[in-house]
Design an enzyme around this catalytic site. Sequence first.
Site, mmCIF file in Angstrom:
data_model
loop_
_atom_site.group_PDB
_atom_site.id
_atom_site.type_symbol
_atom_site.label_atom_id
_atom_site.label_comp_id
_atom_site.label_asym_id
_atom_site.label_seq_id
_atom_site.Cartn_x
_atom_site.Cartn_y
_atom_site.Cartn_z
ATOM 1 N N GLU A 171 0.811 -1.225 0.000
ATOM 2 C CA GLU A 171 0.000 0.000 0.000
ATOM 3 C C GLU A 171 0.839 1.266 0.000
ATOM 4 O O GLU A 171 0.521 2.237 -0.691
ATOM 5 C CB GLU A 171 -0.959 0.019 1.200
ATOM 6 C CG GLU A 171 -2.175 -0.882 1.064
ATOM 7 C CD GLU A 171 -1.911 -2.316 1.474
ATOM 8 O OE1 GLU A 171 -0.765 -2.619 1.894
ATOM 9 O OE2 GLU A 171 -2.831 -3.150 1.377
ATOM 10 N N HIS A 184 -9.283 -4.932 10.944
ATOM 11 C CA HIS A 184 -9.844 -4.763 9.595
ATOM 12 C C HIS A 184 -11.146 -3.956 9.609
ATOM 13 O O HIS A 184 -11.907 -3.997 8.649
ATOM 14 C CB HIS A 184 -10.130 -6.128 8.954
ATOM 15 C CG HIS A 184 -8.899 -6.818 8.442
ATOM 16 N ND1 HIS A 184 -7.811 -7.078 9.239
ATOM 17 C CD2 HIS A 184 -8.589 -7.289 7.212
ATOM 18 C CE1 HIS A 184 -6.889 -7.710 8.517
ATOM 19 N NE2 HIS A 184 -7.337 -7.835 7.288
#
Lengths: 345, 386
Positions: free
Chosen positions: A79, A148
């Site tokens: 990322e 998450h």
Amino acid sequence: MSAVMSNPLFREPLSMAGAEREIEFRDAVREAMCEEMRRDKRVYLLGEEVAQYDGAYKVSKGMLAEFGAARVVDTPISESGFSGMAIGSAMLGLRPIVEFMSWSFSLVAADPILNNAPKMLYMSGGQFGCPIVFRGNDGAGGQLGSTHSWSVEGLFSNVPGVKIVIPSTPADAKGLMKTAIRDDDPVFFLESERLLSMKGHVPEGEYLIPFGHAALRRQGKDCTICSWGRPVHFCLEAAEILAKEGIDCEVIDLRTIRPLDLPTVVASVRKTSAAVVVDQSWSFASPGSELAAQIHRHCFDELDNFVHRVHSDDVPTPYAVALEQEYLPNVRKICEAVRSATYRA
Amino acid sequence: MKDPIVPMPQVAPPAVATAGTGASSLPVPASTAMQWLRTMHLVREFEVRCMQSYQEKKIGGFCHVYIGQEAVAVGCVAAMQPQDPIVTAYRDHGHALARGMSSRACMAEMFGRAGGCAKGKGGSMHMFDRPNNLFGGHGIVGAQTPLGAGLAFATKYEDEVILGGKSRRVSLSFLGDGAVNQGAFYEAQNLAGLLDLPVIFIIENNGYSMGTAIHRGTTMSHDICIKGRAHGLREATIDGMDVLSVYRDMKALADWCREHSRPAIVDMKCYRFKGHSMSDPRKYRTREEEAHHESNDPIITLERRLTNAGVLDEARLASMLKEVREEVRDAVAHANASEPTSASELYRDVFVEPWGRYTGSSLPDYMGGATNACTFRATDGKEGLV
């Protein structure tokens, strides 16, 4: 286009006239991306599993087949690297759409997305902009556990230079995504994984929803409920329950929290004299606390009670289904807040 | 399937500086080499005046000077084409000047004045120059390396996808040897290798990340190109204290990257003559070590070479130095005379398009507003709510 002309800000529900078509939230996001990629070759999509896999959540399904691997780019799980790379490409004039499989994963890319994208224009004295869209799943509710389940708007709305879009319906998702892609500044587009399969009427063809214009989802006279994203649906559900108790709620869907449509909120609260802010991020230093402070400031004389706030509980997101549902801003909590704000508790 | 990566043969560069005499012994036209000497002197003089101005508190914040490394920026820029994007880290004044930024704009930026390249909003670490394709000095160590990959992604995309031709530009991403240990650098190299991006990561290896000697912070520090080898990057080790070597080796490497649309890594051996920043007493290294490297001054090396070639004599050097000193003195005077950046700039350049719906207040009202009145006005026809 006619739907746009007669209803330029989409404050009212979109016209159902003409080709009535219901598609999923994910299809609406994809339709916006595809229309914009057909219109402008500078627009490209990159992220993990966006191409060959057709998207981890199938938002980009079929896009590789239409646009090819040069414009629908699979990245490694990296990322920080691919966010920074996309920002560099935006500085040079491309218009990347970066998919985060989950906004929770954007935290390892905090430096590029918070330190580079929103500051580039400013620290270059206006020389280099960053026309980029970061998009992906945000928020809890799928039993994904603590790491998450981020609602990153709580963190990222603190940063100047970003625009933050949190749509609650498929039609808004399409119109806001098209605006995001054409915007010259960095846009954080927060989708809810829990809404991706939700169906709704989405007009075919071109329409753009400008940022900073809230939608009135329900009219009422007793209490203003302000929210954005998935919790808007809980607010509407709560409003129906409260209506049976004689509390008539107005529900405002902010749609973007930066910019924030304060005029619409203020006008409503001046009418109802009561306000509840529903925000799925944590309460401390959140978009909800900012909105509440602004309502207090601008409606000080009209308010009959302090602004009540409903957030996710101030704990890491739990896994167990019952705990997670209790943790989220749910219908029960919203009803309790409205009853308290209107002295009906 | 990608072509197998053929490692570049690692040969020690022959010492150009000792070869032959006469102008024809120079690998580039004499006027070009003289221009490089002038730019190196300009950078050196500029940095000396920066240190002075810092002591005089004309320059605030951090200030990292480039003295000792001039051959790197000048040689690398010379090896590239004007349309090749460049991005660098925070020790960026030398790159800005080498790329063609005026010393006036650069110094005014140091002073935080309206006449600076970023109107005084960037500062020492953030030199941006759009006309010269300099995409910034960047302050967070290593953060510019994914940006460099992105610049290469964009030039390749423009050339191939939009224009339908062949990729024809190469991006340079400078970093220090301290940035070699940042995760972002590995991600950038991996993406560059994976996506065939024409980018050269130039590690300005001056042996220290701030006060930490390279062997104390970096594994395999004797061979840091190995970091790029892991990602299939072409590699080169270059003597960064000799501008002619830098030019020759960088030109060859850039030509290869341009031709093949592939990335490369460079171990650019150099030495930082001064401290990391203005507040560095340099206790981590000996004065003997410094003296040893200062005897290998890249400016003196080039002067010697040009003198041997019969291109430079004392009179020409004196005249060049006078010109350079005058230019930098003028830059300082300009910076001093430049208006302080106006407060009206505070809210400009946050967004390309202004919010639009907030008028009448210097601050967007939802952020607290400059006034107590509710001054915003909606552009959709709803007038202000006050």
